[in-house]
Design an enzyme around this catalytic site. Sequence first.
Site, PDB file in Angstrom:
ATOM      1  N   HIS A 682      27.997  40.850  27.878  1.00  0.00           N
ATOM      2  CA  HIS A 682      27.307  41.085  26.601  1.00  0.00           C
ATOM      3  C   HIS A 682      25.950  41.744  26.839  1.00  0.00           C
ATOM      4  O   HIS A 682      25.619  42.747  26.193  1.00  0.00           O
ATOM      5  CB  HIS A 682      27.139  39.749  25.882  1.00  0.00           C
ATOM      6  CG  HIS A 682      26.329  39.800  24.627  1.00  0.00           C
ATOM      7  ND1 HIS A 682      26.901  39.819  23.377  1.00  0.00           N
ATOM      8  CD2 HIS A 682      24.980  39.814  24.425  1.00  0.00           C
ATOM      9  CE1 HIS A 682      25.941  39.856  22.459  1.00  0.00           C
ATOM     10  NE2 HIS A 682      24.767  39.846  23.072  1.00  0.00           N
ATOM     11  N   GLU A 683      25.168  41.182  27.754  1.00  0.00           N
ATOM     12  CA  GLU A 683      23.831  41.732  27.994  1.00  0.00           C
ATOM     13  C   GLU A 683      23.898  43.110  28.645  1.00  0.00           C
ATOM     14  O   GLU A 683      23.100  43.998  28.321  1.00  0.00           O
ATOM     15  CB  GLU A 683      23.002  40.759  28.839  1.00  0.00           C
ATOM     16  CG  GLU A 683      22.791  39.394  28.210  1.00  0.00           C
ATOM     17  CD  GLU A 683      22.225  39.454  26.796  1.00  0.00           C
ATOM     18  OE1 GLU A 683      21.524  40.424  26.463  1.00  0.00           O
ATOM     19  OE2 GLU A 683      22.497  38.528  26.015  1.00  0.00           O
ATOM     20  N   HIS A 686      24.591  45.604  25.987  1.00  0.00           N
ATOM     21  CA  HIS A 686      23.456  45.897  25.107  1.00  0.00           C
ATOM     22  C   HIS A 686      22.738  47.180  25.527  1.00  0.00           C
ATOM     23  O   HIS A 686      22.115  47.843  24.687  1.00  0.00           O
ATOM     24  CB  HIS A 686      22.463  44.735  25.104  1.00  0.00           C
ATOM     25  CG  HIS A 686      22.662  43.799  23.961  1.00  0.00           C
ATOM     26  ND1 HIS A 686      22.866  44.221  22.663  1.00  0.00           N
ATOM     27  CD2 HIS A 686      22.678  42.436  23.909  1.00  0.00           C
ATOM     28  CE1 HIS A 686      22.995  43.173  21.870  1.00  0.00           C
ATOM     29  NE2 HIS A 686      22.895  42.085  22.595  1.00  0.00           N
ATOM     30  N   GLU A 744      25.050  43.629  18.198  1.00  0.00           N
ATOM     31  CA  GLU A 744      25.586  42.405  18.790  1.00  0.00           C
ATOM     32  C   GLU A 744      27.107  42.437  18.860  1.00  0.00           C
ATOM     33  O   GLU A 744      27.704  41.934  19.817  1.00  0.00           O
ATOM     34  CB  GLU A 744      25.111  41.195  17.990  1.00  0.00           C
ATOM     35  CG  GLU A 744      23.619  40.981  18.015  1.00  0.00           C
ATOM     36  CD  GLU A 744      23.085  40.742  19.416  1.00  0.00           C
ATOM     37  OE1 GLU A 744      23.813  40.143  20.235  1.00  0.00           O
ATOM     38  OE2 GLU A 744      21.957  41.165  19.698  1.00  0.00           O
ATOM     39  N   ASP A 748      29.326  42.039  22.123  1.00  0.00           N
ATOM     40  CA  ASP A 748      30.368  41.015  22.247  1.00  0.00           C
ATOM     41  C   ASP A 748      31.687  41.621  22.698  1.00  0.00           C
ATOM     42  O   ASP A 748      32.344  41.110  23.618  1.00  0.00           O
ATOM     43  CB  ASP A 748      30.578  40.305  20.907  1.00  0.00           C
ATOM     44  CG  ASP A 748      29.521  39.259  20.609  1.00  0.00           C
ATOM     45  OD1 ASP A 748      28.774  38.887  21.527  1.00  0.00           O
ATOM     46  OD2 ASP A 748      29.445  38.810  19.450  1.00  0.00           O
TER      47      ASP A 748
END
Length: 848
Positions: A682-683, A686, A744, A748
Amino acid sequence: MPFGNDPPDYVHLRSNESQMQLITISENSDIPTPSGSPCFNAPARDEAPSVIFIPGKKFQGTFRWWKSRTTMEKLLLPVLLLFCLLTAVLLAVIINTDKRIEAMKTDHATQTEHAGFGDPTENPTKTAEDPRVPPIVPEAPTSPEPEVTTSTEKPKEPEVCSTPGCVRAATHFLNAMNTSVDPCDDFFEFACGQWNDQHPIPDDMYGFGTFAYAREQVRQQLRVLLEQEVVTESESINMARATYRSCMNKTQLDELMTGPLFETLTELGEWPLLQENWDKTKFNFTSLLVNSRRDYGVDVFFQLYIYADSKNTSRNTLFIDQSTLALGRGTRDYYLNTTLFSSHMTAYRKYLRQIAHLLKTDGNLTRSESEMNADIEKIIDFEIELAKIIVAEDERRNNTRLYNKRQIQDLYNLLPQVDWVPFFQSIAPSDLTHLFHNETEIIICEIEYLQHVSELIEKTDVGLLTNYVLWRVVQSNVRYLDERFEDIKQDFLKVMTGQQQSPPRWKDCAQVPSTVLPLAAGAIYVQAHFQESDKHEALRMIMHLRNSFADLVRQNDWMDEETKAVAIEKANSMINNIGYPDVTNDLPKLDKQYLGLSISDSDTYYYIMKKSVVWMQSREFQKLTKPFDKHEFDISPAVVNAFYSPEKNAITFPAGILQPPFFSGTFPKAVNYGAIGAVIGHEITHGFDDQGSQYDKDGNLHNWWSESSLNSFDTRRRCIVEQYGNYTVPKTNFRVNGKLTQGENIADNGGVKEAFQAYQKYVTENGEEPRLPGLQQYTNEQIFFVSYAHFWCGKKKEAAAMQQVLTDEHSPEVFRVIGVLSNMQAFADVYKCPRNAPVNPDHKCIVW
């Protein structure tokens, strides 16, 4: 960006940040977040945990391990040993069984091989009388219709893991899953149904889930550590404990009552709301804003930040952005739709009135209630006008639009009511005043907002302006007073979030040291609750996830080769911050982080928080004299969250999130990759969502995409926006804001896919893992997805769910599961979902 959601902002003391986080950190918590550009995203917020786990003394060796097991684990382990013994006996019996019976079993297996998921009558291992017995889920084929085998050779029984880590992970899932539900129909209910049914929301919370459980565990652990009666060699650690004790000193708070706040009001020139004859001739707008910001950290009408220049991240610079509202960032809809949110605005009005009345009573003031109420109505009406000119958060995702480099002298034309050079010179430390002059550079995020707020200020009475500014100061500081104000706030929160009662005081106080001295509080936590081996394992996983992302880039057919190469280079350039910064293990260096801050047991709680604000602001201004430090690990290790910073191109995983039930060095890899692996992915992703993709590998804001690749990305991004925008949030009539949550949601989707591919690669290189005890009918690939969904088990009160839709850049938890898995063909293959099943639609949105 954040990974969750939370209630409005009722406290001012926090750092500002541009980091994208796994969950949203509540602005009414005391957990700080790293400082950052205001233009990028909402400040991080933190969700309120609940009481789950109370740590006790430590035990050594096997006795320590056994004592730390849950009751379920203690019961399950003997059952597991008995199961292994019976399995051995059964195998011996099977070897000597008559071939006729063996053939009969083979025939039965052939007949039941295509048994449906949702029909218990066709599955002899699952009965309607026992819905907790998991269904037999066929092992994952690559095709939706596997070939039927006619072999008479008995299938080999899968190996079952019996280690403590496997038992613990299995216990988490067995206590969470509702296996009466077809996973292809509703995987969130399948993975979390039992957990949600068995965990009512505590009265001192507005929502509760597995993430809140982890938060509460860390908070409980911090409480025990902070209450230890020890004096260490580290002055900063001693100050952290002194801060906690001052917060817990209810006797002192009751004695002081509102005295400290009245001193503040006197310093600021008195609050007209409380005064019979307020002298407007003493009004000085610039001085009022200076004193509010310098001494109490309260920004009104605009926000000021110091962070990396987004187009030259080697240096720090000034930023100025639009204001927030008293209800928090992103809450403008509460003010603008007074019909839909009439109960919320009524609660806000009551909240303001009760605080003002209490101050009037304590101060023996004589102004009439009717006059005070009339002023309060004017304050609310003024804030409604302010809400009208604030730009909505979902319109602030183009960071190039928000980057407007100007000079301080330009502010005089945009907002002439402020004398800008004296303003900056007054709020900065005295040794830095020379940095501020007409030619000083400043980045303005919302130019039109400043023009509009100038027009609003110009037509507003000076008494009302003073009332509003001082209300924001009062609102930010009443939390440092006695519990009468906590009772008032709780009545307000009952309407705004559904929270029914205030949490015990220690819950808030345990977090305060993480605000004032985040690294010192983190050092206490890490020394007691984090293992170095877990840090190394997390680093290995990051390397695998980064490689997995690079594979996704290479495999896609919508980017040209040049843009692919730049994307992979950016991913490979990411800085990793894992567990804790090195300074937490070096006490002399740790203490140097807090030079100039002095806290003792004789200090009152109110005074400690005021001193902390002044010290924090001085430290922030000092950054203007230094290069931007991309390697700064400025987050408390005791935070349960994860972060990506676009300006640093850095991913951060504090020790607080590298804990069960999300991660353990003893868990099977399927469990770790499904949970913390998806967080890591996830990070990483980003850096390539709709906002992170605007920054290059060095953290600079500039376009590195070819036109064709950017157009393809935009098409796929819009698909995500539309998909999530069609989800209706449970307990509300609202749909998810697909535009606000797109970053987000992209993270995800990419994160889970990267984690799954990384796990598959691990299995290819290391072989299949044994299965979980009690869940051996599920393949480890199926357990991977259960582990991911388990991360998001939980539920919220209706008011909190509504607040999330309006203000949070994260989708509700159910859609963080369903939305992601609906886009993953691998999930459908693993669970053999039929075409167009609810979690296997034909149309899938795929960015990465």
